[in-house]
Design a protein around this motif. Structure first.
Motif, PDB file in Angstrom:
ATOM      1  N   TYR A 195       2.165   2.298   8.884  1.00 23.80           N
ATOM      2  CA  TYR A 195       1.802   3.305   7.864  1.00 23.80           C
ATOM      3  C   TYR A 195       1.538   2.924   6.441  1.00 23.80           C
ATOM      4  CZ  TYR A 195       3.083   6.116  12.017  1.00 23.80           C
ATOM      5  OH  TYR A 195       3.098   6.726  13.228  1.00 23.80           O
ATOM      6  N   ASN A 196       2.372   3.125   5.708  1.00 21.49           N
ATOM      7  CA  ASN A 196       2.040   2.594   4.273  1.00 21.49           C
ATOM      8  C   ASN A 196       3.063   1.643   3.677  1.00 21.49           C
ATOM      9  OD1 ASN A 196       0.135   4.383   3.721  1.00 21.49           O
ATOM     10  ND2 ASN A 196       1.371   6.163   3.005  1.00 21.49           N
ATOM     11  N   LEU A 211       3.101   1.672   0.011  1.00 18.66           N
ATOM     12  CA  LEU A 211       1.626   1.047  -0.511  1.00 18.66           C
ATOM     13  C   LEU A 211       0.716   1.726   0.201  1.00 18.66           C
ATOM     14  CD1 LEU A 211       2.757  -2.785  -0.988  1.00 18.66           C
ATOM     15  CD2 LEU A 211       1.978  -1.041  -2.944  1.00 18.66           C
ATOM     16  N   PRO A 212       0.059   3.103   0.001  1.00 20.90           N
ATOM     17  CA  PRO A 212      -1.170   3.386   0.558  1.00 20.90           C
ATOM     18  C   PRO A 212      -2.395   2.479   0.012  1.00 20.90           C
ATOM     19  CG  PRO A 212      -0.048   5.152  -0.800  1.00 20.90           C
ATOM     20  CD  PRO A 212       0.703   3.862  -1.169  1.00 20.90           C
ATOM     21  N   GLN A 213      -3.242   2.468   1.175  1.00 20.94           N
ATOM     22  CA  GLN A 213      -4.431   1.808   0.997  1.00 20.94           C
ATOM     23  C   GLN A 213      -5.350   1.936  -0.315  1.00 20.94           C
ATOM     24  OE1 GLN A 213      -6.745   1.174   4.674  1.00 20.94           O
ATOM     25  NE2 GLN A 213      -5.172   0.627   5.759  1.00 20.94           N
ATOM     26  N   GLU A 214      -5.026   3.283  -0.574  1.00 25.11           N
ATOM     27  CA  GLU A 214      -6.104   3.715  -1.953  1.00 25.11           C
ATOM     28  C   GLU A 214      -5.353   2.956  -3.078  1.00 25.11           C
ATOM     29  OE1 GLU A 214      -4.821   5.811   0.501  1.00 25.11           O
ATOM     30  OE2 GLU A 214      -6.470   6.905   1.119  1.00 25.11           O
ATOM     31  N   GLN A 215      -4.015   2.860  -3.002  1.00 19.46           N
ATOM     32  CA  GLN A 215      -3.177   2.244  -4.119  1.00 19.46           C
ATOM     33  C   GLN A 215      -3.698   0.616  -4.396  1.00 19.46           C
ATOM     34  OE1 GLN A 215      -1.412   3.649  -6.548  1.00 19.46           O
ATOM     35  NE2 GLN A 215      -0.348   1.741  -7.312  1.00 19.46           N
ATOM     36  N   LEU A 216      -3.632   0.149  -3.139  1.00 18.27           N
ATOM     37  CA  LEU A 216      -3.810  -1.597  -2.957  1.00 18.27           C
ATOM     38  C   LEU A 216      -5.283  -1.366  -3.652  1.00 18.27           C
ATOM     39  CD1 LEU A 216      -2.305  -2.206   0.376  1.00 18.27           C
ATOM     40  CD2 LEU A 216      -1.380  -2.851  -1.980  1.00 18.27           C
ATOM     41  N   GLY A 217      -6.290  -0.689  -2.910  1.00 14.39           N
ATOM     42  CA  GLY A 217      -7.766  -0.618  -3.564  1.00 14.39           C
ATOM     43  C   GLY A 217      -7.757  -0.629  -5.172  1.00 14.39           C
ATOM     44  N   GLN A 276     -11.824   0.778   2.381  1.00 12.44           N
ATOM     45  CA  GLN A 276     -12.225   0.218   3.387  1.00 12.44           C
ATOM     46  C   GLN A 276     -12.060  -1.259   3.276  1.00 12.44           C
ATOM     47  OE1 GLN A 276     -13.978   2.798   1.786  1.00 12.44           O
ATOM     48  NE2 GLN A 276     -13.881   4.382   3.417  1.00 12.44           N
ATOM     49  N   SER A 277     -12.387  -1.636   2.434  1.00  8.06           N
ATOM     50  CA  SER A 277     -12.251  -3.102   2.037  1.00  8.06           C
ATOM     51  C   SER A 277     -10.655  -3.863   2.498  1.00  8.06           C
ATOM     52  CB  SER A 277     -12.867  -3.780   0.678  1.00  8.06           C
ATOM     53  OG  SER A 277     -14.177  -3.453   0.519  1.00  8.06           O
ATOM     54  N   VAL A 278      -9.853  -2.741   1.751  1.00 11.48           N
ATOM     55  CA  VAL A 278      -8.521  -3.036   1.901  1.00 11.48           C
ATOM     56  C   VAL A 278      -7.921  -3.111   3.320  1.00 11.48           C
ATOM     57  CG1 VAL A 278      -5.941  -2.152   1.564  1.00 11.48           C
ATOM     58  CG2 VAL A 278      -7.699  -2.163  -0.396  1.00 11.48           C
ATOM     59  N   ASN A 279      -8.540  -2.111   3.981  1.00 18.22           N
ATOM     60  CA  ASN A 279      -8.263  -1.895   5.336  1.00 18.22           C
ATOM     61  C   ASN A 279      -8.610  -3.159   6.106  1.00 18.22           C
ATOM     62  OD1 ASN A 279      -9.298  -0.951   8.402  1.00 18.22           O
ATOM     63  ND2 ASN A 279      -7.376   0.276   7.707  1.00 18.22           N
ATOM     64  N   LYS A 280     -10.056  -3.671   6.008  1.00 18.41           N
ATOM     65  CA  LYS A 280     -10.445  -4.874   6.532  1.00 18.41           C
ATOM     66  C   LYS A 280      -9.577  -6.021   6.301  1.00 18.41           C
ATOM     67  CE  LYS A 280     -14.494  -7.670   6.936  1.00 18.41           C
ATOM     68  NZ  LYS A 280     -16.025  -7.835   6.615  1.00 18.41           N
ATOM     69  N   LEU A 281      -9.187  -6.237   5.023  1.00 18.27           N
ATOM     70  CA  LEU A 281      -8.186  -7.321   4.520  1.00 18.27           C
ATOM     71  C   LEU A 281      -6.789  -7.215   5.341  1.00 18.27           C
ATOM     72  CD1 LEU A 281      -9.215  -7.418   0.745  1.00 18.27           C
ATOM     73  CD2 LEU A 281      -9.571  -9.110   2.325  1.00 18.27           C
ATOM     74  N   LEU A 282      -6.437  -6.104   5.393  1.00 18.71           N
ATOM     75  CA  LEU A 282      -5.205  -6.067   5.960  1.00 18.71           C
ATOM     76  C   LEU A 282      -5.016  -6.270   7.352  1.00 18.71           C
ATOM     77  CD1 LEU A 282      -3.726  -2.789   4.106  1.00 18.71           C
ATOM     78  CD2 LEU A 282      -2.927  -5.328   3.580  1.00 18.71           C
TER      79      LEU A 282
END
Length: 239
Positions: A220-221, A187-193, A201-207
């Motif tokens: 990692y992913n 689950l790359p952060q781009e995928q979650l986004g 960036q929003s995903v990174n902050k949420l995680l």
């Protein structure tokens, strides 16, 4: 592009179809008929399922691997509706004769799908009409999921939406491990986004926030849910 596998035996197709919740309780005769119309195809990661015929009237069961369901905006932005795993049936709405909504179905990882031509599937259902009840119940359940997702998008906070998405992914792809429930897919952060309609960036902050709260661990992913009960509570809350 799909690649034809070595021909699956009728018994192998039947066993794979029996694992699909829609067909799990079908009588043996009808399941045998279903296996008779099924066609196994292999798709490498990233391959689009209906690339050459977007309106092809076939449903499919995921025998192995996973499938991403998405749509794109006129501006080219991709929105991922879901990532489905083994034994799920997709594109069953194509039983309807009307042109389908053009969702994009793509292999999320190397996958084997059992394709079911809709006219032949409808003929099996028509011959035993009580089986249409199972289709109706499945579609009602999915309609309920869609309404819940829409509700979350309109009323839920971004944190709540992330929690709800992780709960859904754990239900489909979760594997119990020593550290918690491991989500059995990358689950790359781009995928979650793309699934939430927000930036990386929003995903990174949420995680990071969920990890600091002890609800998840990120490596990692890969994501492990460390406190499923608290994540469920957060997913159900609307601020």
């Amino acid at each position: 592009m799909a690649t034809r596998l070595h021909p699956w035996s009728h018994g192998e197709r039947e066993d794979a179809l029996r694992c699909c919740p829609l067909f799990a309780n079908w009588p043996a005769a009808q399941l045998a008929d279903l296996a008779g119309i099924a066609r196994a195809e292999y798709y490498p990661r990233g391959a689009e399922i209906y690339a050459h015929d977007p309106e092809k009237r076939e449903a499919f069961v995921i025998a192995s691997g996973g499938v991403e369901v998405s749509r794109g905006s006129a501006a080219g932005k991709k929105f991922v509706l879901s990532v489905q795993g083994p034994h799920e049936i997709l594109a069953i709405v194509r039983l309807l004769a009307a042109p389908p909504i053009h969702y994009v179905y793509a292999a999320y990882e190397d996958s084997v799908l059992l394709h079911l031509p809709c006219d032949a599937l409808a003929a099996i259902l028509d011959a035993e009409p009580i089986l249409w009840r199972d289709v109706a119940m499945l579609m009602c359940a999915r309609h309920g999921d869609s309404l819940r997702q829409l509700n979350d998008q309109k009323l839920g906070s971004l944190e709540q939406r992330m929690a709800a998405m992780l709960v859904d992914l754990a239900r489909i792809h979760g594997v119990a491990g020593a550290a918690g429930i491991e989500l059995g897919l990358r689950l790359p952060q781009e995928q979650l986004g793309a699934m939430l309609g927000v930036t990386r960036q929003s995903v990174n902050k949420l995680l990071r926030g969920l990890e600091e709260a002890g609800l998840i661990a990120v490596d990692y992913n890969r994501i492990t849910i460390r406190d499923p009960a608290m994540l469920d509570t957060l997913a159900a809350r609307h601020d």
